[in-house]
Design a protein around this motif. Structure first.
Motif, PDB file in Angstrom:
ATOM      1  N   LYS A 211       0.832  -1.207   0.000  1.00  0.00           N
ATOM      2  CA  LYS A 211       0.000   0.000   0.000  1.00  0.00           C
ATOM      3  C   LYS A 211       0.864   1.254   0.000  1.00  0.00           C
ATOM      4  O   LYS A 211       0.600   2.214  -0.735  1.00  0.00           O
ATOM      5  N   LYS A 212       1.920   1.241   0.808  1.00  0.00           N
ATOM      6  CA  LYS A 212       2.817   2.393   0.900  1.00  0.00           C
ATOM      7  C   LYS A 212       3.537   2.637  -0.425  1.00  0.00           C
ATOM      8  O   LYS A 212       3.695   3.782  -0.859  1.00  0.00           O
ATOM      9  N   ILE A 213       3.967   1.561  -1.075  1.00  0.00           N
ATOM     10  CA  ILE A 213       4.629   1.687  -2.381  1.00  0.00           C
ATOM     11  C   ILE A 213       3.670   2.307  -3.395  1.00  0.00           C
ATOM     12  O   ILE A 213       4.034   3.192  -4.175  1.00  0.00           O
ATOM     13  N   GLY A 214       2.425   1.836  -3.389  1.00  0.00           N
ATOM     14  CA  GLY A 214       1.426   2.353  -4.321  1.00  0.00           C
ATOM     15  C   GLY A 214       1.187   3.838  -4.145  1.00  0.00           C
ATOM     16  O   GLY A 214       0.989   4.574  -5.121  1.00  0.00           O
ATOM     17  N   GLU A 215       1.217   4.302  -2.893  1.00  0.00           N
ATOM     18  CA  GLU A 215       0.984   5.722  -2.615  1.00  0.00           C
ATOM     19  C   GLU A 215       2.119   6.597  -3.125  1.00  0.00           C
ATOM     20  O   GLU A 215       1.935   7.803  -3.335  1.00  0.00           O
ATOM     21  N   SER A 216       3.289   6.001  -3.348  1.00  0.00           N
ATOM     22  CA  SER A 216       4.450   6.773  -3.788  1.00  0.00           C
ATOM     23  C   SER A 216       4.583   6.848  -5.309  1.00  0.00           C
ATOM     24  O   SER A 216       5.464   7.542  -5.817  1.00  0.00           O
ATOM     25  N   VAL A 217       3.713   6.125  -6.029  1.00  0.00           N
ATOM     26  CA  VAL A 217       3.797   6.091  -7.488  1.00  0.00           C
ATOM     27  C   VAL A 217       2.890   7.162  -8.082  1.00  0.00           C
ATOM     28  O   VAL A 217       1.667   7.088  -7.928  1.00  0.00           O
ATOM     29  N   GLY A 219       0.421   9.116 -10.361  1.00  0.00           N
ATOM     30  CA  GLY A 219      -0.570   8.724 -11.356  1.00  0.00           C
ATOM     31  C   GLY A 219      -1.219   7.381 -11.132  1.00  0.00           C
ATOM     32  O   GLY A 219      -2.037   6.940 -11.947  1.00  0.00           O
ATOM     33  N   LEU A 220      -0.895   6.728 -10.029  1.00  0.00           N
ATOM     34  CA  LEU A 220      -1.483   5.415  -9.760  1.00  0.00           C
ATOM     35  C   LEU A 220      -2.723   5.583  -8.895  1.00  0.00           C
ATOM     36  O   LEU A 220      -2.660   5.603  -7.663  1.00  0.00           O
ATOM     37  N   ARG A 221      -3.859   5.715  -9.551  1.00  0.00           N
ATOM     38  CA  ARG A 221      -5.118   5.878  -8.826  1.00  0.00           C
ATOM     39  C   ARG A 221      -5.570   4.537  -8.262  1.00  0.00           C
ATOM     40  O   ARG A 221      -5.472   3.519  -8.912  1.00  0.00           O
ATOM     41  N   GLY A 222      -6.063   4.554  -7.067  1.00  0.00           N
ATOM     42  CA  GLY A 222      -6.528   3.325  -6.442  1.00  0.00           C
ATOM     43  C   GLY A 222      -5.447   2.588  -5.687  1.00  0.00           C
ATOM     44  O   GLY A 222      -5.727   1.677  -4.911  1.00  0.00           O
ATOM     45  N   GLY A 223      -4.193   2.983  -5.907  1.00  0.00           N
ATOM     46  CA  GLY A 223      -3.094   2.391  -5.158  1.00  0.00           C
ATOM     47  C   GLY A 223      -2.796   0.954  -5.530  1.00  0.00           C
ATOM     48  O   GLY A 223      -3.264   0.431  -6.543  1.00  0.00           O
ATOM     49  N   LEU A 224      -1.993   0.316  -4.690  1.00  0.00           N
ATOM     50  CA  LEU A 224      -1.615  -1.083  -4.861  1.00  0.00           C
ATOM     51  C   LEU A 224      -2.168  -1.905  -3.710  1.00  0.00           C
ATOM     52  O   LEU A 224      -2.154  -1.471  -2.553  1.00  0.00           O
ATOM     53  N   ALA A 225      -2.645  -3.093  -4.019  1.00  0.00           N
ATOM     54  CA  ALA A 225      -3.161  -3.992  -2.990  1.00  0.00           C
ATOM     55  C   ALA A 225      -2.862  -5.428  -3.378  1.00  0.00           C
ATOM     56  O   ALA A 225      -2.673  -5.746  -4.553  1.00  0.00           O
ATOM     57  N   ILE A 226      -2.810  -6.286  -2.389  1.00  0.00           N
ATOM     58  CA  ILE A 226      -2.560  -7.707  -2.642  1.00  0.00           C
ATOM     59  C   ILE A 226      -3.722  -8.559  -2.163  1.00  0.00           C
ATOM     60  O   ILE A 226      -4.518  -8.151  -1.326  1.00  0.00           O
ATOM     61  N   GLY A 227      -3.804  -9.761  -2.728  1.00  0.00           N
ATOM     62  CA  GLY A 227      -4.608 -10.826  -2.181  1.00  0.00           C
ATOM     63  C   GLY A 227      -3.632 -11.880  -1.691  1.00  0.00           C
ATOM     64  O   GLY A 227      -2.522 -11.999  -2.220  1.00  0.00           O
ATOM     65  N   ALA A 228      -4.003 -12.636  -0.668  1.00  0.00           N
ATOM     66  CA  ALA A 228      -3.064 -13.611  -0.101  1.00  0.00           C
ATOM     67  C   ALA A 228      -3.802 -14.875   0.314  1.00  0.00           C
ATOM     68  O   ALA A 228      -5.001 -14.869   0.587  1.00  0.00           O
TER      69      ALA A 228
END
Length: 321
Positions: A211-217, A219-228
């Motif tokens: 999530k933190k990595i996604g917030e630093s990119v 133009g990346l709307r919606g961020g990054l998330a995983i399923g596990a």
């Protein structure tokens, strides 16, 4: 010593089953197939998605194929694949109306004894062991790739895999492999319960880091998330591959079910799915997790699993610390 000549390539077949295009797979580790011109193999057909599928060679020399969220799906020998699948020589890959044959053979320049050939070219198992498998996958990565472009996505994946690998090691796990935008890790040892808890802690940290990595990119709307998904059971641990290309890995039904459980996270609207045998090592599992009966590929009967969000998992780890 016996010298080994290895060749692997893809053949696009015409309507008569004869090759009309050939692509050598040994120029690089990852090959993306799709309609977009930025793919390694460009298939300019309406039934092929812009980024359709990925063929990847592991360090072991084994090739995997995985679908990249295509519209029409990826089929191997007429069976739709929902998780990374090993390719064998002669397998037929179907993308819409396009049929591609996977060719992989090894030729020994000097004849070796039968026992030596068997040792060089097959799987050398070490032992059976109870393991806990963690599979994490970046959600909606095909869409993210289209938005950001290959160059940014490549750097993003490199950074993500580096961070994820470090987290897994910090929690006493071993990275078995990275497959595209997914990671498979394994926990072994005499205390299965300890391994399960370490895997759960690692999962929570991977989620937060992603999530933190996604917030630093930009133009990346919606961020990054995983399923596990976590699954525990008996696996075969050993060295797979050919001479000079062997690497330690774990295989078995415990691995297959872990990948299939992870593929259901979006469908079940939960962040993490835990197999029944993993749940046996979780304190008061019914209090913190929701029991589910799931239908997964390769199993005739429904399997019991437990699901929760990452927030619920953090609460469980806090309350049972």
């Amino acid at each position: 010593m016996t010298a080994i000549l290895e060749q692997a390539f893809l053949q696009e077949l015409n309507e008569n089953g004869a090759p009309k295009n050939v692509w050598n797979l040994q120029n690089k580790q990852d090959f993306r197939l799709g309609r977009g011109t930025d793919n390694d193999v460009v298939l300019p057909y309406s039934w092929v998605s812009r980024k359709h599928t990925l063929v990847q060679q592991e360090k072991t020399g084994i090739y995997h194929i995985m679908d990249l969220g295509s519209s029409n799906g990826t089929y191997v020998n007429n069976k739709r694949i929902l998780s990374p699948t090993i390719l064998n020589d002669g397998d037929l890959i179907t993308l819409g109306k396009t049929i591609i044959r996977f060719v992989h053979f090894v030729e020994e320049k000097k004849q070796a004894k039968e026992s030596e050939a068997t040792l060089d070219m097959t799987i050398a198992y070490i032992q059976k062991e109870t393991v806990t498998i963690l599979v994490c996958d970046l959600h909606d990565f095909t869409s993210i790739s289209e938005k950001l472009g290959n160059q940014v996505v490549s750097k993003l994946l490199q950074f993500w895999t580096k961070k994820v690998g470090a987290i897994i090691q910090e929690h006493d796990g071993l990275v078995d492999k990275f497959i595209g935008d997914a990671v498979m890790a394994v926990w072994t040892g005499s205390s299965v319960s300890k391994g399960v808890r370490n895997a759960l802690r690692a999962t929570v940290e991977i989620s937060a880091t992603t999530k933190k990595i996604g917030e630093s990119v930009p133009g990346l709307r919606g961020g990054l998330a995983i399923g596990a998904a976590l699954n525990t059971g008996e696996g075969m641990m050993g060295n797979m591959g050919m001479a000079g290309h062997r690497d330690s890995t774990v295989i078995g039904d415990v691995v297959n079910v872990a990948f299939r459980l992870e593929s259901t996270t979006l469908i079940n609207e939960r962040d993490i799915i835990i197999g029944e045998d993993t749940a046996k090592h979780i304190e008061e599992v019914d209090k913190f997790f929701t029991k589910r009966e799931l239908t997964v590929k390769g199993k005739q009967e429904k399997i019991t699993a437990y699901a929760c969000t990452f927030d619920q998992l953090r609460y469980y780890l806090k309350m049972t610390a």
